[in-house]
Design an enzyme around this catalytic site. Structure first.
Site, short mmCIF file in Angstrom:
data_model
loop_
_atom_site.label_atom_id
_atom_site.label_comp_id
_atom_site.label_asym_id
_atom_site.label_seq_id
_atom_site.Cartn_x
_atom_site.Cartn_y
_atom_site.Cartn_z
N HIS A 121 1.77 -3.74 -3.90
CA HIS A 121 1.51 -4.89 -3.03
C HIS A 121 0.09 -4.79 -2.51
CE1 HIS A 121 1.87 -7.44 0.58
NE2 HIS A 121 2.96 -7.97 0.04
N GLN A 200 10.43 -2.44 0.57
CA GLN A 200 11.52 -2.97 -0.26
C GLN A 200 12.66 -1.98 -0.46
OE1 GLN A 200 11.61 -6.08 -1.10
NE2 GLN A 200 9.52 -6.61 -0.55
N LYS A 223 12.08 -7.41 7.02
CA LYS A 223 12.74 -7.32 5.72
C LYS A 223 14.09 -6.61 5.82
CE LYS A 223 8.31 -7.23 3.24
NZ LYS A 223 8.34 -8.59 2.65
N CYS A 363 1.67 -11.36 -3.71
CA CYS A 363 0.75 -10.37 -3.13
C CYS A 363 0.62 -9.15 -4.02
CB CYS A 363 1.21 -9.95 -1.73
SG CYS A 363 1.19 -11.30 -0.53
#
Length: 408
Positions: A121, A200, A223, A363
């Site tokens: 990212h 993530q 997230k 991104c």
């Protein structure tokens, strides 16, 4: 396994129609929705405890401080850190990675190297680009094999010159899960620090920073069911003690004289100014919610969804999937393109069917360029998604093909 129908009831935002269709939210890699339990804690702080932390001695201030530090303890246990001194509240993953890069600026010199992967990212690339530009160090990339990190390439580029290795545990585009524990062992053999982008991974699988033996680990609250503007940087205590504060001002000081100042001990020396108190407390509530579900159950649920939907997507003629083609090798992130159609058109067509996905470069422009594309559609799954959602995704893609006369 998760009771998805019961979980869905905790998310009021999911109980709506989009373009006269039931909402199917598949943009979880960008941000997740917030359960009522987290929203209640957020509002309860403002309704009953709104005060600054670590300063006042009145009742509201003491309650706010207590709950703020309880949240830090929850994050410490969530990541299995050794001590709350290793848990720093930040604005999110980007802030955490920038803080680590600032530390690297004090160490790196010409001839040194920072090793990243092409899948990173931008938040895990641009800080390193800037640090290398100002210190004369070299930014080195490891590339891909079969849609995931090429470990042979990684090992060949990991040398005595490598001072920092910085990698995502899970790619936000490819969905691949990187072998962080092995990477930590290899990195430490050459004396390099390992930085892990956990944006993530932390919301989707059990993370044990002691077992991984990473030196730094970052995550974003938004997230993992909590509000935006809050995150965590984990760092090993012995390393954090050697790092200079990144920001200066109130809250992080011990004593201030006319010409100099001294800092508080960990973790507060890094938390200058009034922190995101409500966000921090809400993040603790999100951790409670995830722990009640069980991170192992969450990971198993997402793998079950991927195992269900991936073959259906692979069967669509003209659809290209990026990343590992074996469901076992990936998390709940699937990026794809339909031949002859712009990803934004596909995403718009899916939105007409109530299916929310992301389209763009995510991104991760170096990765997108490496894949030879300009952008991609991305569907990403979470605890409130079901196999019915997977079917709706597939049906919506097929309708988009038909709408655009896409016979491939």
């Amino acid at each position: 396994m998760l009771d998805v129908k019961k979980i869905q009831k905790d998310f009021a935002i999911l109980q709506q129609l989009v373009n006269d269709e039931p909402l199917v939210y598949l943009d979880n890699a960008a941000t997740t929705q917030k359960p009522q339990a987290v929203l209640d804690v957020l509002m309860d702080y403002y309704h009953t405890d709104n005060a600054n932390v670590h300063r006042g001695v009145h009742t509201l201030a003491e309650r706010a401080t207590k709950n703020y530090e309880i949240s830090r303890e929850k994050l410490c246990q969530f990541l299995n850190a050794r001590s709350t001194k290793e848990i720093l509240f930040t604005r999110g993953t980007t802030t955490g990675l920038n803080w680590v890069a600032q530390f690297a600026r004090e160490i790196l010199k010409p001839g040194d190297q920072v090793l990243v992967s092409i899948m990173e990212h931008h938040s895990n690339l641009i800080p390193w680009q800037e640090v290398c530009r100002t210190t004369g160090a070299e930014l080195v990339y490891a590339y891909l094999k079969d849609g995931q990190l090429d470990m042979d390439d990684f090992k060949s580029k990991l040398t005595a010159k490598t001072k920092f290795v910085s990698l995502a545990q899970i790619s936000n585009v490819l969905g691949c899960i990187n072998p962080i524990k092995e990477i930590a062992r290899l990195s430490h053999q050459v004396g390099a620090y390992l930085v892990v982008d956990g944006a993530q991974s932390a919301p989707h699988m059990k993370v044990d920073v002691q077992d991984l033996d990473c030196d730094f680990f970052t995550l974003s609250g938004h997230k993992m069911l909590s509000p935006t503007g809050i995150g965590v940087l984990y760092g090993k205590e012995e390393i954090l003690n050697r790092i200079s504060p990144i920001e200066f001002g109130g809250e992080m000081i011990d004593f201030v004289y006319e010409q100099e100042a001294s800092w508080k001990e960990l973790p507060w020396k890094f938390e200058a100014g009034t922190p995101n108190i409500a966000g921090s407390i809400a993040l603790g509530a999100a951790v409670d919610y995830l722990n009640n579900l069980g991170l192992e159950n969450i990971h198993a649920h997402e793998q079950d969804l991927v195992a269900y939907v991936l073959p259906k997507l692979q069967a669509i003629e003209g659809l290209t999937i990026y990343g590992p083609q074996d469901p076992v090798q990936r998390a709940g992130v699937i990026a794809f393109n339909l031949e002859g159609l712009h990803p934004h058109d596909v995403a718009t067509a899916l939105d007409y069917e109530g299916v929310a996905v992301r389209a763009g470069h995510h991104c991760a422009q170096p990765l997108i360029n490496h894949l030879g594309i300009h952008s991609a559609v991305r569907a990403s799954f979470y605890i409130y998604n079901s196999k019915e959602d997977c079917d709706k995704l597939v049906d919506a893609i097929l309708k988009a093909k038909e709408f655009f006369n896409g016979t491939f």
